[in-house]
Design a protein around this motif. Structure first.
Motif, PDB file in Angstrom:
ATOM      1  N   LYS A   1      -0.444   7.449 -11.164  1.00 24.87           N
ATOM      2  CA  LYS A   1      -1.592   6.930  -9.774  1.00 24.87           C
ATOM      3  C   LYS A   1      -2.424   6.642 -10.941  1.00 24.87           C
ATOM      4  CE  LYS A   1      -2.978   6.314  -5.462  1.00 24.87           C
ATOM      5  NZ  LYS A   1      -4.587   6.392  -6.010  1.00 24.87           N
TER       6      LYS A   1
ATOM      7  N   LEU B   1       0.838  -1.240   0.160  1.00 26.48           N
ATOM      8  CA  LEU B   1       0.201   0.310   0.089  1.00 26.48           C
ATOM      9  C   LEU B   1       0.529   1.707   0.436  1.00 26.48           C
ATOM     10  CD1 LEU B   1      -2.979  -0.918   3.020  1.00 26.48           C
ATOM     11  CD2 LEU B   1      -2.268  -1.879   0.004  1.00 26.48           C
ATOM     12  N   ALA B   2      -0.025   2.817  -0.146  1.00 25.16           N
ATOM     13  CA  ALA B   2       1.033   3.542  -0.149  1.00 25.16           C
ATOM     14  C   ALA B   2       0.752   4.350   0.951  1.00 25.16           C
ATOM     15  CB  ALA B   2       1.125   4.077  -1.202  1.00 25.16           C
ATOM     16  N   LYS B   3       1.327   5.552   1.018  1.00 26.65           N
ATOM     17  CA  LYS B   3       0.953   6.231   2.968  1.00 26.65           C
ATOM     18  C   LYS B   3       0.800   7.812   2.391  1.00 26.65           C
ATOM     19  CE  LYS B   3       4.587   7.246   4.913  1.00 26.65           C
ATOM     20  NZ  LYS B   3       5.989   7.019   6.083  1.00 26.65           N
ATOM     21  N   ALA B   4      -0.205   8.168   1.938  1.00 19.67           N
ATOM     22  CA  ALA B   4      -0.055  10.156   1.328  1.00 19.67           C
ATOM     23  C   ALA B   4       0.743  11.063   1.726  1.00 19.67           C
ATOM     24  CB  ALA B   4      -1.779  10.070   1.265  1.00 19.67           C
ATOM     25  N   VAL B   5       1.455  11.301   1.101  1.00 20.74           N
ATOM     26  CA  VAL B   5       2.422  12.504   1.395  1.00 20.74           C
ATOM     27  C   VAL B   5       2.050  14.128   0.970  1.00 20.74           C
ATOM     28  CG1 VAL B   5       4.254  11.322   1.848  1.00 20.74           C
ATOM     29  CG2 VAL B   5       3.713  11.887  -0.824  1.00 20.74           C
TER      30      VAL B   5
ATOM     31  N   LEU C   1       4.791   6.084  -1.652  1.00 14.51           N
ATOM     32  CA  LEU C   1       4.351   6.818  -1.218  1.00 14.51           C
ATOM     33  C   LEU C   1       3.406   7.571  -1.971  1.00 14.51           C
ATOM     34  CD1 LEU C   1       7.416   8.544   0.062  1.00 14.51           C
ATOM     35  CD2 LEU C   1       5.794   7.882   1.771  1.00 14.51           C
ATOM     36  N   LYS C   2       2.277   8.611  -2.426  1.00 15.59           N
ATOM     37  CA  LYS C   2       1.590   8.935  -3.616  1.00 15.59           C
ATOM     38  C   LYS C   2       0.846  10.054  -3.079  1.00 15.59           C
ATOM     39  CE  LYS C   2      -2.353   6.707  -0.693  1.00 15.59           C
ATOM     40  NZ  LYS C   2      -4.022   6.050  -0.867  1.00 15.59           N
TER      41      LYS C   2
ATOM     42  N   LYS D   1       1.958  -3.062   3.891  1.00 16.17           N
ATOM     43  CA  LYS D   1       2.072  -1.948   4.071  1.00 16.17           C
ATOM     44  C   LYS D   1       2.237  -0.843   3.581  1.00 16.17           C
ATOM     45  CE  LYS D   1       5.340  -5.145   7.484  1.00 16.17           C
ATOM     46  NZ  LYS D   1       6.704  -5.627   7.497  1.00 16.17           N
ATOM     47  N   ARG D   2       2.548   0.196   4.089  1.00 14.19           N
ATOM     48  CA  ARG D   2       2.316   1.239   2.919  1.00 14.19           C
ATOM     49  C   ARG D   2       3.708   1.567   2.884  1.00 14.19           C
ATOM     50  NH1 ARG D   2      -2.459   3.437   2.518  1.00 14.19           N
ATOM     51  NH2 ARG D   2      -4.535   2.009   3.598  1.00 14.19           N
TER      52      ARG D   2
END
Length: 339
Positions: A24, A2-6, A193-194, A189-190
Motif C-alpha cells: 500500500k 476504493l478499499a475498506k479497512a480490515v 481490502l487494506k 466502491k470499496r
C-alpha cells in the motif's frame, strides 16, 4: 476503486476467486489519461494534478506505448541514512501555486508513478474485466518501461504479504492491499481490502478547536515531550459524534488556560498549504490531561494521519508522554520494495 479497512491481511480463500496482495503506497492517488499525445493526471476526487508533476507528464508522453488510462500512486523517494524511503513532506510541497517553484522541485525531488491497475488500453475499456486480466495487461504495457514509471509488486502468497506488512513500513509504506482476482474495476466502491498499521500512544491534550458547525469540540491538539523536556505538537484527534463533541466542552473546561480577566487563552497552529484559509486558532489547555490514542505512523515528529481517541488516562503523568513510547519501524530500503 476504493478499499475498506480490515484488521489483518485476509486469507486468500476469504473471497471467491482468491486474492492478490500489493504494497500500500503512501502518496497521491493518480488517474493518468494518455490519448497518445497529451497527458492529464487527476486525483481520486478528480482534482487536476497535471501542473504539479511536469516531470511525470514528460515521462508518460515519452514512454507510454499507446493511449491508456492508468491507476496508481504518485510518490517521491528520498534517501535517509543511506536507504531510500517515501517522503510525504517532499510530495506535499508540490501543491504550490507558483509554476517556478513546482519546476524547481520537479528537478530537485522528482516524483515517480507506481502503476497498479489498467482501466483502458488503446481505446478499449477494461472496467468489466477481472483484476487478474487487468494486471496481466498492465504488465504487458508498463512492465519494462522503467523509471519514473514503475509497476507495483504483487503476490498471491499471504505469508509473504504479511511479511510485507511488517517490513515495508520501514520504507515509508503504510500497509498491504488485497485485491479480489475475479473482481471488475468498480469506481467509487470499496471492493479492495487494506490492512494498515495501528498502534496506541499516551499523549497530552494541549488545546482544542471548536467544530466547524460552531458547536462542540471539533478536534483536540496533542503533544509529546521531547528529549529536552519540551512539549511538542504532534497532531490532533477528531471524528467525534455530535453528542461527544458537546460532552467534551464540559470535560475540557477545567483545563482551559485563562488570562487575568478569566478569559480563555487562544493560540494559532502553523498554517500549511492544505489549510485553505481555515481557522487554525485553538483554545489552549493546561498540559495535565492524558489521552490514549490510536495512530498508524509518524511522519517526522507528527502523526501522519489524524489520531483516534481511545480513552482518558487519569493514571498517567503528562511528563511520561514522550517520544520514546512511539514505535519506529525498522528502516527498509524503498528500492527493495520496488524490486
Amino acid at each position: 476503486m476504493l478499499a475498506k479497512a480490515v484488521p489483518t491481511v485476509p486469507a486468500p480463500d476469504s473471497v471467491d476467486g482468491g486474492l492478490a496482495y500489493e504494497p500500500k503506497w503512501d502518496g497521491f492517488r493518480g488517474i493518468v489519461v494518455f490519448d497518445g499525445e497529451h497527458v492529464e493526471i487527476g486525483s481520486r476526487g478528480a482534482k487536476p494534478l497535471t501542473r504539479y508533476f511536469p516531470e511525470l507528464v514528460e515521462a508518460f508522453t515519452r514512454l507510454l506505448p499507446g493511449p491508456c488510462v492508468l491507476d496508481g500512486e504518485i510518490v517521491i523517494s528520498t534517501a535517509r541514512t543511506g536507504r531510500a524511503r517515501l517522503d510525504w513532506e517532499a510530495l506535499a510541497q508540490r501543491i504550490h501555486p507558483a509554476a517556478s517553484r513546482v519546476e524547481l522541485l520537479s528537478r530537485e525531488t522528482p516524483a515517480m508513478f507506481v502503476a497498479f491497475d489498467l482501466i483502458e488500453a488503446e481505446g478499449v475499456s477494461l472496467l468489466d474485466e477481472p483484476f487478474s486480466k487487468r494486471r496481466a495487461a498492465l504488465e504487458r504495457l508498463v512492465g519494462g518501461i522503467g523509471d519514473p514509471i514503475r509497476l507495483t509488486r504483487i503476490t498471491t502468497d499471504v505469508a509473504l504479504a504479511r511479511r510485507w506488512l511488517e517490513e515495508f513500513e520501514g520504507a515509508g509504506l503504510d500497509g498491504v492491499v488485497a485485491k479480489p482476482l475475479a473482481a471488475p474495476y468498480s469506481p467509487g466502491k470499496r471492493v479492495m481490502l487494506k490492512a494498515k498499521h495501528h498502534r496506541t500512544a499516551d499523549v497530552v491534550a494541549i488545546g482544542y478547536r471548536i467544530h466547524a458547525s460552531g458547536t462542540g469540540v471539533g478536534s483536540i491538539l496533542l503533544g509529546l515531550y521531547d528529549d529536552e523536556g519540551r512539549l511538542r505538537n504532534v497532531g490532533g484527534m477528531s471524528a467525534f459524534s455530535n453528542a461527544r463533541r458537546l460532552e467534551l466542552i464540559d470535560e475540557l473546561e477545567p483545563y482551559i488556560v485563562r488570562d487575568d480577566d478569566g478569559g480563555a487563552v487562544t493560540g494559532d497552529t502553523e498554517r500549511s498549504r492544505f489549510s485553505s484559509g481555515r481557522d487554525v486558532s485553538f483554545v489552549q489547555l493546561r498540559p495535565e490531561l492524558v489521552a490514549e490514542v490510536r495512530y498508524d505512523q509518524l511522519e517526522g515528529d507528527r502523526f501522519r494521519h489524524t489520531a483516534q481517541f481511545e480513552r482518558w488516562r487519569p493514571d498517567r503523568e503528562p511528563r511520561s508522554c514522550t517520544f520514546e513510547q512511539i514505535e519506529r519501524p525498522i528502516a527498509y530500503d524503498l528500492d527493495d520494495v520496488l524490486g
